[in-house]
Design a protein around this motif. Structure first.
Motif: not given
Length: 159
Positions: A83-96, A124-130, A150-157
Protein backbone atom coordinates in the motif's frame (compact mmCIF):
# COMPACT_ATOMS: atom_id res chain seq x y z
CA UNK A 1 -11.95 -12.86 -22.87
CA UNK A 2 -9.67 -10.64 -20.80
CA UNK A 3 -11.94 -8.65 -18.57
CA UNK A 4 -13.55 -8.48 -15.15
CA UNK A 5 -17.17 -9.67 -15.03
CA UNK A 6 -17.77 -9.51 -11.27
CA UNK A 7 -16.20 -7.51 -8.48
CA UNK A 8 -16.41 -7.69 -4.72
CA UNK A 9 -14.81 -5.38 -2.21
CA UNK A 10 -14.11 -6.68 1.26
CA UNK A 11 -14.95 -3.64 3.35
CA UNK A 12 -16.31 -5.50 6.38
CA UNK A 13 -13.78 -4.02 8.78
CA UNK A 14 -13.99 -0.47 7.45
CA UNK A 15 -16.08 2.40 8.76
CA UNK A 16 -19.13 3.19 6.64
CA UNK A 17 -18.26 5.44 3.71
CA UNK A 18 -19.61 8.95 3.35
CA UNK A 19 -22.46 9.30 0.85
CA UNK A 20 -20.03 10.89 -1.63
CA UNK A 21 -17.50 8.05 -1.31
CA UNK A 22 -20.28 5.47 -1.59
CA UNK A 23 -21.50 7.15 -4.80
CA UNK A 24 -17.95 7.19 -6.24
CA UNK A 25 -17.67 3.48 -5.45
CA UNK A 26 -20.99 2.62 -7.11
CA UNK A 27 -20.13 4.58 -10.24
CA UNK A 28 -16.64 3.05 -10.46
CA UNK A 29 -18.02 -0.49 -10.07
CA UNK A 30 -20.76 0.08 -12.64
CA UNK A 31 -18.35 1.64 -15.14
CA UNK A 32 -15.74 -1.05 -14.52
CA UNK A 33 -18.18 -3.87 -15.22
CA UNK A 34 -19.53 -2.11 -18.30
CA UNK A 35 -16.13 -1.63 -19.91
CA UNK A 36 -12.73 -2.88 -18.77
CA UNK A 37 -9.60 -4.58 -19.94
CA UNK A 38 -7.92 -6.94 -17.49
CA UNK A 39 -5.51 -9.67 -18.57
CA UNK A 40 -3.02 -11.86 -16.78
CA UNK A 41 0.20 -11.71 -18.79
CA UNK A 42 1.76 -14.88 -20.13
CA UNK A 43 4.94 -16.04 -18.41
CA UNK A 44 7.05 -19.07 -19.19
CA UNK A 45 6.79 -20.49 -15.66
CA UNK A 46 2.97 -20.69 -15.49
CA UNK A 47 -0.22 -21.33 -17.38
CA UNK A 48 -2.53 -18.37 -17.65
CA UNK A 49 -6.11 -19.14 -16.66
CA UNK A 50 -8.39 -17.69 -19.31
CA UNK A 51 -10.79 -14.88 -18.49
CA UNK A 52 -13.23 -13.47 -17.93
CA UNK A 53 -12.42 -12.99 -14.24
CA UNK A 54 -14.13 -12.35 -10.96
CA UNK A 55 -12.16 -9.94 -8.78
CA UNK A 56 -12.18 -9.81 -4.99
CA UNK A 57 -10.36 -6.74 -3.63
CA UNK A 58 -9.32 -6.56 0.00
CA UNK A 59 -6.65 -5.32 2.36
CA UNK A 60 -4.88 -8.01 4.35
CA UNK A 61 -1.88 -7.44 6.56
CA UNK A 62 -1.49 -3.92 5.17
CA UNK A 63 -1.35 -5.16 1.58
CA UNK A 64 -3.80 -4.71 -1.25
CA UNK A 65 -4.99 -8.15 -2.38
CA UNK A 66 -6.31 -8.95 -5.85
CA UNK A 67 -7.90 -12.42 -5.68
CA UNK A 68 -9.04 -13.67 -9.08
CA UNK A 69 -11.40 -16.46 -10.04
CA UNK A 70 -12.51 -17.66 -13.42
CA UNK A 71 -16.13 -17.48 -14.47
CA UNK A 72 -16.73 -21.00 -13.09
CA UNK A 73 -15.34 -19.96 -9.64
CA UNK A 74 -12.05 -21.85 -10.09
CA UNK A 75 -9.02 -19.91 -8.79
CA UNK A 76 -7.21 -17.84 -11.41
CA UNK A 77 -4.56 -16.23 -9.24
CA UNK A 78 -3.87 -13.88 -6.39
CA UNK A 79 -1.36 -11.11 -5.98
CA UNK A 80 -0.55 -8.68 -3.20
CA UNK A 81 0.60 -5.10 -3.61
CA UNK A 82 2.22 -2.92 -1.00
CA UNK A 83 0.00 0.00 0.00
CA UNK A 84 3.00 2.30 0.48
CA UNK A 85 3.19 3.59 -3.11
CA UNK A 86 -0.51 4.50 -2.98
CA UNK A 87 -0.59 6.36 0.34
CA UNK A 88 0.30 9.87 -0.83
CA UNK A 89 -1.76 9.83 -4.02
CA UNK A 90 -4.80 8.46 -2.13
CA UNK A 91 -4.36 11.16 0.53
CA UNK A 92 -4.11 13.84 -2.17
CA UNK A 93 -7.12 12.40 -3.96
CA UNK A 94 -9.28 12.47 -0.82
CA UNK A 95 -8.24 16.05 -0.08
CA UNK A 96 -9.10 17.25 -3.58
CA UNK A 97 -12.37 15.29 -3.56
CA UNK A 98 -13.34 16.95 -0.29
CA UNK A 99 -12.59 20.35 -1.84
CA UNK A 100 -14.59 19.40 -4.92
CA UNK A 101 -17.64 18.21 -2.93
CA UNK A 102 -17.54 21.44 -0.88
CA UNK A 103 -17.08 23.58 -4.00
CA UNK A 104 -20.09 22.06 -5.75
CA UNK A 105 -22.27 23.38 -2.93
CA UNK A 106 -21.08 27.00 -2.97
CA UNK A 107 -18.66 28.02 -5.73
CA UNK A 108 -19.31 29.22 -9.29
CA UNK A 109 -18.87 26.75 -12.16
CA UNK A 110 -15.49 28.17 -13.24
CA UNK A 111 -13.94 27.46 -9.84
CA UNK A 112 -15.57 24.03 -9.67
CA UNK A 113 -14.10 23.20 -13.07
CA UNK A 114 -10.60 24.16 -11.89
CA UNK A 115 -10.87 21.91 -8.85
CA UNK A 116 -12.32 19.11 -10.99
CA UNK A 117 -9.37 19.34 -13.39
CA UNK A 118 -6.99 18.96 -10.45
CA UNK A 119 -9.05 16.04 -9.17
CA UNK A 120 -8.84 14.29 -12.55
CA UNK A 121 -5.08 14.89 -12.64
CA UNK A 122 -4.57 13.24 -9.26
CA UNK A 123 -6.90 10.42 -10.28
CA UNK A 124 -4.81 9.86 -13.41
CA UNK A 125 -1.66 9.79 -11.28
CA UNK A 126 -3.23 7.11 -9.05
CA UNK A 127 -4.14 5.08 -12.13
CA UNK A 128 -0.57 5.39 -13.42
CA UNK A 129 0.84 4.20 -10.07
CA UNK A 130 -1.56 1.25 -10.16
CA UNK A 131 -0.53 0.30 -13.69
CA UNK A 132 3.13 0.39 -12.60
CA UNK A 133 2.42 -1.75 -9.53
CA UNK A 134 0.47 -4.28 -11.61
CA UNK A 135 3.26 -4.65 -14.16
CA UNK A 136 3.97 -8.34 -14.71
CA UNK A 137 0.88 -9.32 -12.71
CA UNK A 138 -2.00 -7.88 -14.74
CA UNK A 139 -2.37 -5.75 -17.83
CA UNK A 140 -5.01 -3.03 -17.55
CA UNK A 141 -5.85 -0.07 -19.74
CA UNK A 142 -5.94 3.46 -18.31
CA UNK A 143 -9.74 3.53 -17.87
CA UNK A 144 -9.70 0.24 -15.99
CA UNK A 145 -6.81 1.49 -13.85
CA UNK A 146 -8.75 4.68 -13.04
CA UNK A 147 -11.81 2.73 -11.91
CA UNK A 148 -9.73 0.28 -9.89
CA UNK A 149 -7.91 3.21 -8.28
CA UNK A 150 -11.26 4.59 -7.14
CA UNK A 151 -12.04 1.23 -5.51
CA UNK A 152 -8.61 1.18 -3.87
CA UNK A 153 -9.41 4.61 -2.42
CA UNK A 154 -12.60 3.17 -0.95
CA UNK A 155 -10.51 0.49 0.77
CA UNK A 156 -8.00 3.08 1.95
CA UNK A 157 -10.82 5.18 3.39
CA UNK A 158 -10.88 2.97 6.45
CA UNK A 159 -7.40 1.56 6.18
Amino acid sequence: MSKIIHIEIDDRNLPPPTPEIDQERKVAMFDLLEDNSFAIPVREDRDVPPGPYQLHLSIRERRLVFALKQEDDSPAGEFHLSLGPFRQVVKDYFQICESYFDAVKTLPPSQIETIDMARRGIHNEGARVLQERLEGKADVDIDTARRLFTLICVLHFGG
